[in-house]
Motif scaffolding. Sequence first.
Motif, PDB file in Angstrom:
ATOM      1  N   HIS A  98       0.717  -1.311  -0.105  1.00  0.00           N
ATOM      2  CA  HIS A  98      -0.096  -0.134  -0.027  1.00  0.00           C
ATOM      3  C   HIS A  98       0.928   1.223   0.097  1.00  0.00           C
ATOM      4  N   ARG A  99       1.871   1.107   0.579  1.00  0.00           N
ATOM      5  CA  ARG A  99       2.859   2.250   0.673  1.00  0.00           C
ATOM      6  C   ARG A  99       3.992   2.306  -0.493  1.00  0.00           C
ATOM      7  N   GLY A 100       4.274   1.132  -1.343  1.00  0.00           N
ATOM      8  CA  GLY A 100       5.302   1.134  -2.160  1.00  0.00           C
ATOM      9  C   GLY A 100       5.640  -0.298  -2.625  1.00  0.00           C
ATOM     10  N   LEU A 101       6.848  -0.449  -2.396  1.00  0.00           N
ATOM     11  CA  LEU A 101       7.537  -1.938  -2.682  1.00  0.00           C
ATOM     12  C   LEU A 101       8.330  -2.501  -1.757  1.00  0.00           C
ATOM     13  N   SER A 102       8.074  -3.981  -1.670  1.00  0.00           N
ATOM     14  CA  SER A 102       8.805  -4.673  -0.766  1.00  0.00           C
ATOM     15  C   SER A 102       9.123  -6.013  -1.381  1.00  0.00           C
ATOM     16  N   GLY A 103       9.382  -6.975  -0.708  1.00  0.00           N
ATOM     17  CA  GLY A 103       9.832  -8.305  -1.103  1.00  0.00           C
ATOM     18  C   GLY A 103      11.356  -8.339  -1.040  1.00  0.00           C
ATOM     19  N   PRO A 104      11.979  -9.600  -1.398  1.00  0.00           N
ATOM     20  CA  PRO A 104      13.287  -9.726  -1.021  1.00  0.00           C
ATOM     21  C   PRO A 104      14.208  -9.031  -1.954  1.00  0.00           C
ATOM     22  N   ALA A 105      13.803  -8.541  -3.502  1.00  0.00           N
ATOM     23  CA  ALA A 105      14.785  -7.701  -4.185  1.00  0.00           C
ATOM     24  C   ALA A 105      14.720  -6.416  -3.961  1.00  0.00           C
ATOM     25  N   ILE A 106      13.287  -6.012  -3.427  1.00  0.00           N
ATOM     26  CA  ILE A 106      13.460  -4.453  -2.951  1.00  0.00           C
ATOM     27  C   ILE A 106      14.429  -4.380  -1.718  1.00  0.00           C
ATOM     28  N   LEU A 107      14.169  -5.232  -0.779  1.00  0.00           N
ATOM     29  CA  LEU A 107      14.777  -5.106   0.459  1.00  0.00           C
ATOM     30  C   LEU A 107      16.352  -5.172   0.207  1.00  0.00           C
ATOM     31  N   GLN A 108      16.871  -6.142  -0.599  1.00  0.00           N
ATOM     32  CA  GLN A 108      17.973  -6.173  -0.787  1.00  0.00           C
ATOM     33  C   GLN A 108      18.852  -4.772  -1.456  1.00  0.00           C
ATOM     34  N   ALA A 109      17.786  -4.172  -2.409  1.00  0.00           N
ATOM     35  CA  ALA A 109      18.192  -3.156  -3.147  1.00  0.00           C
ATOM     36  C   ALA A 109      18.477  -2.005  -2.383  1.00  0.00           C
ATOM     37  N   SER A 110      17.617  -1.900  -1.183  1.00  0.00           N
ATOM     38  CA  SER A 110      17.313  -0.715  -0.313  1.00  0.00           C
ATOM     39  C   SER A 110      18.560  -0.291   0.275  1.00  0.00           C
ATOM     40  N   SER A 111      19.405  -1.409   0.456  1.00  0.00           N
ATOM     41  CA  SER A 111      20.663  -1.162   1.208  1.00  0.00           C
ATOM     42  C   SER A 111      21.560  -0.415   0.435  1.00  0.00           C
ATOM     43  N   TYR A 112      21.281  -0.198  -0.852  1.00  0.00           N
ATOM     44  CA  TYR A 112      22.330   0.269  -1.741  1.00  0.00           C
ATOM     45  C   TYR A 112      21.596   1.385  -2.475  1.00  0.00           C
ATOM     46  N   TRP A 113      20.305   1.725  -1.972  1.00  0.00           N
ATOM     47  CA  TRP A 113      19.650   2.906  -2.428  1.00  0.00           C
ATOM     48  C   TRP A 113      20.282   4.064  -1.684  1.00  0.00           C
ATOM     49  N   ARG A 114      20.147   5.383  -2.378  1.00  0.00           N
ATOM     50  CA  ARG A 114      20.293   6.577  -1.672  1.00  0.00           C
ATOM     51  C   ARG A 114      19.373   7.623  -1.968  1.00  0.00           C
ATOM     52  N   GLU A 115      18.813   8.139  -1.088  1.00  0.00           N
ATOM     53  CA  GLU A 115      17.946   9.367  -1.234  1.00  0.00           C
ATOM     54  C   GLU A 115      18.003  10.127  -2.501  1.00  0.00           C
ATOM     55  N   GLY A 116      16.939  10.281  -3.016  1.00  0.00           N
ATOM     56  CA  GLY A 116      17.166  11.201  -4.441  1.00  0.00           C
ATOM     57  C   GLY A 116      17.449  10.242  -5.668  1.00  0.00           C
ATOM     58  N   GLU A 117      17.956   9.041  -5.300  1.00  0.00           N
ATOM     59  CA  GLU A 117      18.235   8.178  -6.656  1.00  0.00           C
ATOM     60  C   GLU A 117      16.824   7.512  -7.122  1.00  0.00           C
ATOM     61  N   ALA A 118      16.761   6.936  -8.414  1.00  0.00           N
ATOM     62  CA  ALA A 118      15.822   5.947  -8.938  1.00  0.00           C
ATOM     63  C   ALA A 118      16.152   4.581  -8.708  1.00  0.00           C
ATOM     64  N   ILE A 119      15.312   3.773  -8.795  1.00  0.00           N
ATOM     65  CA  ILE A 119      15.572   2.388  -8.852  1.00  0.00           C
ATOM     66  C   ILE A 119      15.189   1.803 -10.246  1.00  0.00           C
ATOM     67  N   SER A 120      15.611   0.924 -10.843  1.00  0.00           N
ATOM     68  CA  SER A 120      15.282   0.216 -11.764  1.00  0.00           C
ATOM     69  C   SER A 120      14.629  -1.026 -11.746  1.00  0.00           C
ATOM     70  N   VAL A 121      13.256  -1.439 -12.354  1.00  0.00           N
ATOM     71  CA  VAL A 121      12.815  -2.738 -11.950  1.00  0.00           C
ATOM     72  C   VAL A 121      12.638  -3.538 -13.265  1.00  0.00           C
ATOM     73  N   ASP A 122      13.218  -4.721 -13.374  1.00  0.00           N
ATOM     74  CA  ASP A 122      13.349  -5.385 -14.724  1.00  0.00           C
ATOM     75  C   ASP A 122      12.090  -6.595 -14.289  1.00  0.00           C
ATOM     76  N   LEU A 123      10.994  -6.458 -14.997  1.00  0.00           N
ATOM     77  CA  LEU A 123      10.159  -7.430 -14.702  1.00  0.00           C
ATOM     78  C   LEU A 123      10.063  -8.674 -15.383  1.00  0.00           C
ATOM     79  N   ALA A 124      11.068  -8.775 -16.364  1.00  0.00           N
ATOM     80  CA  ALA A 124      11.276 -10.174 -17.120  1.00  0.00           C
ATOM     81  C   ALA A 124      12.678 -10.386 -17.422  1.00  0.00           C
ATOM     82  N   PRO A 125      13.346 -10.452 -16.222  1.00  0.00           N
ATOM     83  CA  PRO A 125      14.790 -10.633 -16.318  1.00  0.00           C
ATOM     84  C   PRO A 125      15.267 -11.733 -17.154  1.00  0.00           C
ATOM     85  N   HIS A 126      14.391 -12.954 -17.432  1.00  0.00           N
ATOM     86  CA  HIS A 126      14.964 -13.954 -18.241  1.00  0.00           C
ATOM     87  C   HIS A 126      14.387 -13.843 -19.655  1.00  0.00           C
ATOM     88  N   GLY A 127      13.330 -12.922 -19.966  1.00  0.00           N
ATOM     89  CA  GLY A 127      12.367 -12.949 -21.220  1.00  0.00           C
ATOM     90  C   GLY A 127      12.831 -11.895 -22.269  1.00  0.00           C
TER      91      GLY A 127
END
Length: 397
Positions: free
Chosen positions: A236-265
């Motif tokens: 309800h407030r955004g994104l979670s799940g293991p992929a996001i939790l992992q990425a969150s440790s590398y994310w810095r305020e003001g930066e964007a993240i990129s989501v690949d919804l078909a990593p093998h396709g």
Amino acid sequence: MPAAHAFHVIVLGAGAAGMMCAATAAARGAPALVIDHADAPGEKIRISGGGRCNFTNLSGGDATRYLSGNRHFAKSALGRYTPADFLALVARHRIAWHEKTLGQLFCDGSAREIVAMLTEEMARAGVELRLSTAAEDIAHGPEGWRVRLSDGTTAEAPRLVLATGGKSIPKMGATGFALNLAESLGLPIAETRPGLVPLTFGPESLETLRPLAGVAAPAAVSAGRARFEEALLFTHRGLSGPAILQASSYWREGEAISVDLAPHGAPGEALVAAKRAGPKRALATALAEQLPRRLAQALADGSGLTGNLADMPDKALRAFGEGLRAWTLKPVGTEGWRTAEVMLGGVATSALDARTMEARKVPGLHVIGEAVDVTGWLGGYNFQWAWASGHAAGEAI
Ligand code: FDA
């Protein structure tokens, strides 16, 4: 007058690192006292891994899976106490375990078995454990450490171990105690921030994300130079799940993240093929062959493509498919300490000896576990660091 007790080491914090350290030191003959303000030891172990404790990772010895101001610092401790060493301990206590995924090892039964294992190890080695007890005053002199405790007693020892963990989940008794004490003793602190934490978004992104709350999809999420391929969860407030939790440790305020919804396709090509096979079908229907149905519908609705597949030029389908592989979103923040699994930053590694975890400028003071500026990936790495750093200090004491 309350009596002063003499120990060789006082460990502040009966968590993963503190208990491992005390058991190791006491087994080598060093009388140890462990104090904790909580009324039970290892509370974070108990709730970890959904109650099953992801106690290590088969790749737990790989220092590249830890974030730190000095990426070499963790190598020494991780190299001398490995996942195999912890597994041998688990085997001695006849705790059944299994590998879930990506090398993550969990108890078959309950995380309580790991807490019991550590308390048994401490009891066997003669460690004194005092719960519901806080350190009220800590003095350091040439003779060692003198700690005034909330039970009215004073404990003395030549060595003091800071094992009070990080700031995540204050509701469970997490404090900045180790950082404050280390700072007061002149140790540098690497800036702290919540890690392994869900990301939050502003109203514009939430318009798309919120209706999808509860949907999970496999994805690859990139933040900075890091990329993690695991599950993604809409909230309800955004994104979670293991992929996001992992990425969150590398994310810095003001930066964007990129989501690949078909990593093998090749989703664009798959849509063009779907159009050939069934031109009358809707885009959402074809997309649902690759993605969860609700997500497919939302993406099709937001695509700007109208009509059925036959009405959509191949080029437009390919461009839409490419977009699914690089969905750029800008988080506004994280869910913070309330839900973060770990603390990034902590006592700076430059202040500590990597072999003994002893403060270079404050002899007799050791800092271990999450309080140190070493933070693991999701998946058992943080416990492996707690065991390894606790063991390193325990051996040196
Ligand atoms: P830890 O937090 O374990 O222990 C610190 C102790 O110090 C606590 O007992 C606390 O009460 C005590 N303390 C704090 N302040 C004090 C004070 N002022 N005076 C006295 N005592 C004080 N990791 C992993 O590898 N696998 C997993 O499955 C999970 N799962 C997980 C779930 C959740 C919900 C959280 C919040 C965290 C995880 N983690 C994890 C992370 C893991 O729990 C964490 O990294 C370790 O517990 C850190 O071990 P420490 O011993 O350093 O701190």
